[in-house]
Design a protein around this motif. Structure first.
Motif, PDB file in Angstrom:
ATOM      1  N   GLY A  78     -26.456 -20.345  27.767  1.00  0.00           N
ATOM      2  CA  GLY A  78     -25.969 -19.486  28.835  1.00  0.00           C
ATOM      3  C   GLY A  78     -27.010 -18.523  29.370  1.00  0.00           C
ATOM      4  O   GLY A  78     -27.916 -18.090  28.649  1.00  0.00           O
ATOM      5  N   LEU A  79     -26.881 -18.174  30.651  1.00  0.00           N
ATOM      6  CA  LEU A  79     -27.711 -17.179  31.315  1.00  0.00           C
ATOM      7  C   LEU A  79     -26.825 -16.319  32.200  1.00  0.00           C
ATOM      8  O   LEU A  79     -25.804 -16.796  32.726  1.00  0.00           O
ATOM      9  N   GLY A  80     -27.216 -15.048  32.405  1.00  0.00           N
ATOM     10  CA  GLY A  80     -26.427 -14.208  33.279  1.00  0.00           C
ATOM     11  C   GLY A  80     -27.055 -12.858  33.537  1.00  0.00           C
ATOM     12  O   GLY A  80     -28.150 -12.544  33.042  1.00  0.00           O
ATOM     13  N   TYR A  81     -26.342 -12.065  34.318  1.00  0.00           N
ATOM     14  CA  TYR A  81     -26.801 -10.711  34.649  1.00  0.00           C
ATOM     15  C   TYR A  81     -25.584  -9.802  34.736  1.00  0.00           C
ATOM     16  O   TYR A  81     -24.573 -10.159  35.366  1.00  0.00           O
ATOM     17  N   ASN A  82     -25.680  -8.616  34.134  1.00  0.00           N
ATOM     18  CA  ASN A  82     -24.608  -7.625  34.154  1.00  0.00           C
ATOM     19  C   ASN A  82     -24.997  -6.437  35.025  1.00  0.00           C
ATOM     20  O   ASN A  82     -26.086  -5.851  34.856  1.00  0.00           O
ATOM     21  N   PHE A  83     -24.113  -6.067  35.955  1.00  0.00           N
ATOM     22  CA  PHE A  83     -24.292  -4.900  36.803  1.00  0.00           C
ATOM     23  C   PHE A  83     -23.391  -3.766  36.313  1.00  0.00           C
ATOM     24  O   PHE A  83     -22.220  -4.004  35.970  1.00  0.00           O
ATOM     25  N   ALA A  84     -23.897  -2.546  36.304  1.00  0.00           N
ATOM     26  CA  ALA A  84     -23.064  -1.388  36.000  1.00  0.00           C
ATOM     27  C   ALA A  84     -22.332  -0.952  37.265  1.00  0.00           C
ATOM     28  O   ALA A  84     -22.950  -0.747  38.309  1.00  0.00           O
ATOM     29  N   VAL A  85     -20.992  -0.830  37.181  1.00  0.00           N
ATOM     30  CA  VAL A  85     -20.222  -0.323  38.315  1.00  0.00           C
ATOM     31  C   VAL A  85     -19.662   1.068  38.036  1.00  0.00           C
ATOM     32  O   VAL A  85     -19.181   1.739  38.948  1.00  0.00           O
ATOM     33  N   SER A  86     -19.711   1.492  36.768  1.00  0.00           N
ATOM     34  CA  SER A  86     -19.363   2.840  36.351  1.00  0.00           C
ATOM     35  C   SER A  86     -19.877   2.997  34.928  1.00  0.00           C
ATOM     36  O   SER A  86     -20.292   2.012  34.302  1.00  0.00           O
ATOM     37  N   PRO A  87     -19.869   4.213  34.381  1.00  0.00           N
ATOM     38  CA  PRO A  87     -20.371   4.372  33.010  1.00  0.00           C
ATOM     39  C   PRO A  87     -19.638   3.518  31.969  1.00  0.00           C
ATOM     40  O   PRO A  87     -20.213   3.175  30.940  1.00  0.00           O
TER      41      PRO A  87
END
Length: 246
Positions: free
Chosen positions: A73-82
């Motif tokens: 698996g590969l991916g990317y996580n974005f922060a949308v709040s703390p």
């Protein structure tokens, strides 16, 4: 004095934001294995040739295959709040899974409309690809729980029977025109948990469910008798794995 208080408050806000940032924000790669079960249903079908007014009905029970998958698996996580991340990702199942051979029965499928059983069917699934989003809740900086939802596709192949058994005995069936295959499309739903170990490395556990549409399969034996069915596939996985957050 006011400037000093403002500076202290600003520093405290920056420090708090930095401390709250999840260690899982950013790009990751991972490997997983565990247990996978594939259930095939809707396996009954029909058989006919050009001289038949009414097709034969072949009755088959549900079949399954199970084993240990290898998921990349590969991916990317974005922060949308703390406390919340939203990820996008993809994974690939590198190992195929296939059923044991199985049989199908017809009360009229033999010569002169006698009961018959055809033996040696087999189904295989391979090259599964999932593309998904993963909304995640940040328990603390090094722990994350997440949902998984998205698109799934896989290659399904059906091997046709090798023998037919009638009251007169068993005869070989070797002249099938093809072993049909198709790419089936569906969805994936899952739930997972990740925990950072050290230096960007983390461990995780995940449970997934996948369901797919039904392909139409057919093959001709001896250039005259056509067997047709439309199997459906559902899959569940329980996985453990390791990954690295870049």
């Amino acid at each position: 004095m006011k400037k000093q208080l403002l500076a202290i408050a600003s520093f405290g806000l920056i420090a708090s934001t930095t401390m709250a940032q999840s260690a899982f924000e950013g790009t990751y790669g991972q490997l997983a294995t565990g247990y996978e079960n594939n259930t095939y249903s809707n396996l009954s079908g029909t058989g006919s040739n050009t001289s038949q007014a009414v097709p034969d009905t072949w009755t088959t029970g549900n079949q399954s295959s199970s084993g240990a998958p290898l998921i990349i698996g590969l991916g990317y996580n974005f922060a949308v709040s703390p406390k919340w991340l939203v990820g996008i990702g993809a994974d690939y199942s590198a190992i195929s899974q296939q059923t044991s051979t199985y049989s199908s029965y017809s009360p009229t499928g033999g010569v002169n409309n006698v009961p018959a059983t055809i033996n040696g069917f087999q189904l295989q699934v391979s090259n599964r690809v999932n593309i998904f989003i993963t909304p995640g809740y940040v328990i603390d900086k090094e722990k994350l729980v997440y949902l998984k939802a998205g698109y799934s596709s896989a290659s399904m192949k059906e091997t046709y029977p090798t023998t037919i058994t009638k009251s007169t005995g068993t005869t070989a069936l070797t002249a099938w025109s093809t072993s049909p295959s198709a790419t089936v499309n569906g969805y994936v739903l899952g739930l997972g948990y990740k925990q950072m170990i050290a230096n960007g490395f983390y461990g995780f556990a995940e449970a997934n469910y996948m369901s797919y549409g039904k392909p139409s399969f057919s093959s001709v034996n001896g250039l005259t008798y056509t067997v047709t069915n439309s199997p459906s596939l559902s899959t569940y996985q329980t996985l453990i794995g390791v990954g690295y957050k870049y």
